[in-house]
Design a protein around this motif. Structure first.
Motif, PDB file in Angstrom:
ATOM      1  N   ASP A   1       1.472   9.316  46.699  1.00  0.00           N
ATOM      2  CA  ASP A   1       1.591  10.445  47.624  1.00  0.00           C
ATOM      3  C   ASP A   1       2.345  11.625  47.005  1.00  0.00           C
ATOM      4  O   ASP A   1       2.819  12.513  47.719  1.00  0.00           O
ATOM      5  CB  ASP A   1       2.291  10.006  48.912  1.00  0.00           C
ATOM      6  CG  ASP A   1       1.303   9.459  49.936  1.00  0.00           C
ATOM      7  OD1 ASP A   1       1.728   8.655  50.772  1.00  0.00           O
ATOM      8  OD2 ASP A   1       0.123   9.841  49.887  1.00  0.00           O
TER       9      ASP A   1
ATOM     10  N   ARG B   1       8.152  17.628  49.603  1.00  0.00           N
ATOM     11  CA  ARG B   1       7.945  19.061  49.822  1.00  0.00           C
ATOM     12  C   ARG B   1       8.469  19.528  51.175  1.00  0.00           C
ATOM     13  O   ARG B   1       9.123  20.549  51.284  1.00  0.00           O
ATOM     14  CB  ARG B   1       6.448  19.398  49.716  1.00  0.00           C
ATOM     15  CG  ARG B   1       5.877  19.227  48.329  1.00  0.00           C
ATOM     16  CD  ARG B   1       4.455  19.772  48.275  1.00  0.00           C
ATOM     17  NE  ARG B   1       3.567  19.107  49.224  1.00  0.00           N
ATOM     18  CZ  ARG B   1       2.915  17.973  48.965  1.00  0.00           C
ATOM     19  NH1 ARG B   1       3.073  17.383  47.783  1.00  0.00           N
ATOM     20  NH2 ARG B   1       2.121  17.429  49.869  1.00  0.00           N
TER      21      ARG B   1
ATOM     22  N   HIS C   1       4.891  16.319  54.523  1.00  0.00           N
ATOM     23  CA  HIS C   1       4.730  15.439  53.360  1.00  0.00           C
ATOM     24  C   HIS C   1       5.415  14.092  53.604  1.00  0.00           C
ATOM     25  O   HIS C   1       4.860  13.017  53.339  1.00  0.00           O
ATOM     26  CB  HIS C   1       5.327  16.141  52.132  1.00  0.00           C
ATOM     27  CG  HIS C   1       5.107  15.408  50.837  1.00  0.00           C
ATOM     28  ND1 HIS C   1       5.755  15.735  49.678  1.00  0.00           N
ATOM     29  CD2 HIS C   1       4.305  14.355  50.525  1.00  0.00           C
ATOM     30  CE1 HIS C   1       5.375  14.925  48.705  1.00  0.00           C
ATOM     31  NE2 HIS C   1       4.489  14.081  49.205  1.00  0.00           N
TER      32      HIS C   1
END
Length: 726
Positions: free
Chosen positions: A676, A702, A706
């Protein structure tokens, strides 16, 4: 190939007349005339005239002594695809024939491929039609048998497609109906085309030993007659038949043994007059030859769901060979061979037999158990699991039998009783003593499920259960729970973004603007949209874009053109509040050049609601709005701050992940985080007394979106029990 004019239904009428006494058979002639009119020039996929295929299907149904409506349906199956209207069929031959033909027409369109939703839905429709009238399935099974007889004439790809569908779906359904001979034939034909080399090799080797095997069969039958008569049991007959090829092949593969060691290649069947003699015969056989432990099964006192009754035992017989012996009465044997076709529960005007009623209940339960499974792949996998032959027969404290696959656990049993019992299963007693939920049930176990209103399904259960029913119910619960969380989060995110546009969800619904938003985002309902936003399927950027469509931008531009210079200047000052020079992540309301830093006590990330706290000499510390340290501070020193998040920046977040203690779990969690695009800054793990592993992980991510996506993906892992932000 014969000309269609040379094909006629005379033989079919003779077959029907042998048992349908005092029944007007003239509808067969009318059905034949309609079939000729519709299928006259049509070809079966094998290349032969379709009329021959239709006649063979009807004749096989007649040889099974089925009722006239079923025979007519076999003759007419397929006519609805070729211009005949349902109403016309109903008018000429009655509602039952029209329904059966309609059901088989839907089924014929099935192309069994577990990756396509439309094909899964065709299978689902077949099950629904079958549950309403079992004759739909009887016609379809015989239709498939006739197809298999001609499968040599089609391409290899077509052979594999039809054979796989037959092995996975139609053969198990024949078994579910208790039609043993049909199940065996469908399996052997499928085996022939799925594994041609193995089929030819096994067939050749068995043929070469046929003479020797026949001598052994004759010798054993003679010994059985002698021993039973000595024990004052007079069998009506004793049969010895070779087991079908596929059952021998399964044994070779499962036990990883050579053919020479498969001693029970022949099954012996003893037919007696009464149930009492069944048990007496069993005692005589066990007194003569040593039984194999675990291979004695009493399906007389506990019949299978398909009404099958028989006594099974495997003994070390003559010449020290293992032989399987089945003992049953004449009626039991008829039901074992013909299954549901041995009864007439589906005939109009007759009372439903208790055994038939039980079978139909089981079939409807099968359909019901699969109705909630939406994913196509999961649906077809669940269906195969439901149709798998049961190997464990456990009982409720009231004596009700539950049939389960081998190695099933109490959770499987709980879901077999009822979905709610499974969802709240907190423990189990087997034969009066407490056992862990991972206990493997054995034949004859009496199982009492302990429930608790506070108990909920856990993801770890998916590794324990063996029945597709339990697996589907657990996944359904977890999916619903996940949707509820996503719904709440999605509502929060949407309300926050709408607030920036001086709007709320309630006002959008009331004004009707929500319809435009749903259409733009391709959502079916408001809840659907909120769930997709909360789960990350719809990004915040997509939501913002949808909230500000081109029409609205054009209106805004037109409004700007009409502004006075003073209004325009004021507007620009307001818009610049969220922007700071130099790419800082934090924007401070109306103040320039003031140092701001993210607080380490709560580690807020872009997307979190935040508040600034004016420190003494260290600028502004930025906290989550619900941070305990912030809430205990002086509100007079709070200041409004905003996120201004350049894409290149990353933020620290901490999560806790609790997993099952399985091999390789550390690597699995690390890989999931890496996939991810998050960076692990620190990671620590320790084993808990509950035999789980607790991970504490510091990440660089981020923004909130996220982080939420990462947590969602972690929770979807089978070994993960929980994953949360700390």
């Amino acid at each position: 190939m014969p000309h269609t004019s040379a094909i006629h239904p005379g033989g079919l009428k003779l077959l029907a007349a042998n048992y349908l006494h005092d029944v007007d058979l003239s509808p067969i002639d009318r059905a034949w005339e309609l079939a000729v009119k519709v299928h006259g020039g049509s070809k079966h996929f094998s290349g032969e005239p379709y009329l021959i295929h239709a006649l063979e299907v009807a004749s096989t149904l007649a040889s099974m002594h089925l009722d006239l409506d079923t025979i007519l349906s076999g003759l007419l199956h397929g006519v609805l695809k070729n211009g005949v209207e349902f109403e016309e069929l109903e008018e000429q031959f009655g509602a039952d024939v029209a329904y059966i033909v309609g059901g088989t027409t839907k089924i014929t369109s099935v192309q069994y491929n577990n990756t396509l939703t439309s094909q899964a839905e065709n299978v689902r429709r077949m099950l629904l039609a079958m549950a309403k009238d079992i004759r739909v399935l009887l016609v379809r099974l015989i239709d498939r048998l006739q197809d298999m007889l001609l499968l040599d004439l089609v391409s290899r790809d077509r052979q594999l497609e039809v054979a796989r569908e037959t092995m996975d779906l139609f053969a198990p359904l024949a078994g579910r109906l208790g039609i043993d001979w049909l199940k065996r034939q469908l399996e052997d034909f499928s085996f022939k085309f799925l594994y041609p080399a193995e089929y030819e090799d096994l067939n050749e080797r068995l043929e070469s030993s046929l003479e020797e095997r026949q001598r052994y069969v004759d010798e054993t039958i003679a010994v059985l007659y002698a021993k039973l008569r000595e024990g004052n049991v007079a069998p009506l007959r004793i049969l010895g038949r070779p087991k079908h090829l596929y059952s021998i092949y399964k044994k070779l593969v499962a036990q990883n043994i050579p053919l020479e060691r498969v001693y029970d290649k022949v099954a012996f069947r003893i037919i007696v007059e009464t149930v009492k003699e069944c048990y007496e015969a069993l005692g005589i056989i066990h007194a003569s030859w040593a039984p194999v432990p675990g291979r004695i099964k009493d399906f007389i006192s506990v019949p299978k769901a398909n009404n099958y009754q028989s006594m099974h035992t495997t003994v070390v017989g003559p010449r020290e060979h293992f032989i399987e012996i089945q003992i049953r009465t004449e009626e039991m044997d008829r039901v074992a061979q013909e299954g549901v076709a041995a009864h007439w529960a589906y005939k109009e005007g007759q009372k439903v037999d208790d055994r038939d009623a039980k079978l139909f209940r089981e079939l409807k339960k099968l359909v019901t158990s699969l109705q909630d499974v939406e994913d196509s792949r999961e649906f077809l996998e669940s269906l195969r699991g439901e149709l798998h032959d049961p190997e464990v027969f456990a009982l409720t404290p009231n004596g009700e039998v539950k049939e389960l696959p081998a190695r099933s656990c109490p959770i499987d049993f709980a879901y077999a009783v009822h979905t709610e019992v499974g969802n709240h299963c907190a423990g189990a007693k087997v034969n009066g003593r407490l056992v862990p939920l991972k206990y493997e049930l054995q034949n004859g176990d009496i199982v009492e499920i302990i429930t608790s209103p506070n108990q909920r399904p856990r993801r770890g259960w998916l590794d324990m259960v063996k029945t597709s029913r339990a697996r589907a119910r657990i996944r359904s619960w977890l999916r619903r729970e996940e949707n509820e969380k996503a719904l709440a989060l999605g509502r929060e995110l949407c309300e926050r973004e709408l607030k920036k546009h001086d709007m709320t969800l309630k006002r959008m619904v009331k004004s009707g603007h929500i319809k435009l938003l749903l259409k733009t985002l391709r959502c079916n309902s408001l809840d659907d949209m909120l769930i997709k936003v909360g789960s990350g399927a719809i990004t915040i950027q997509s939501l913002i874009k949808a909230l500000n469509p081109p029409e609205m931008r054009q209106e805004a531009e037109a409004a700007v053109e009409q502004m006075t210079p003073e209004e325009l200047a004021a507007s620009m000052v307001t818009q610049q509040r969220g922007i700071v020079k130099g790419g800082s992540a934090i924007c401070i309301d109306g103040i320039d050049d003031l140092l701001a830093k993210v607080s380490q006590c709560c580690n807020p990330v872009p997307g979190d609601p935040i508040v600034g706290f004016i420190t003494t000499g260290r600028g502004v510390s930025v906290h989550k709005s619900d941070c305990p340290n912030l809430l205990s501070s002086d509100p007079k020193r709070w200041i409004q701050v905003y996120w201004n998040n350049p894409e290149s920046q990353h933020f620290r977040a901490e999560i806790q992940v609790i997993t099952e203690n399985t091999k390789g779990i550390f690597v699995d969690i690390s890989s999931a985080v890496g996939s991810d695009q998050a960076t692990i800054v620190e990671i620590a793990a320790h084993k808990t007394p509950a035999d789980t592993v607790e991970f504490s992980i510091a990440l660089e991510i981020r923004d909130l979106e996220h982080l939420q996506l990462l947590l969602k993906h972690l929770r979807q892992m089978d070994t993960v029990i929980s994953a949360r932000r700390v």
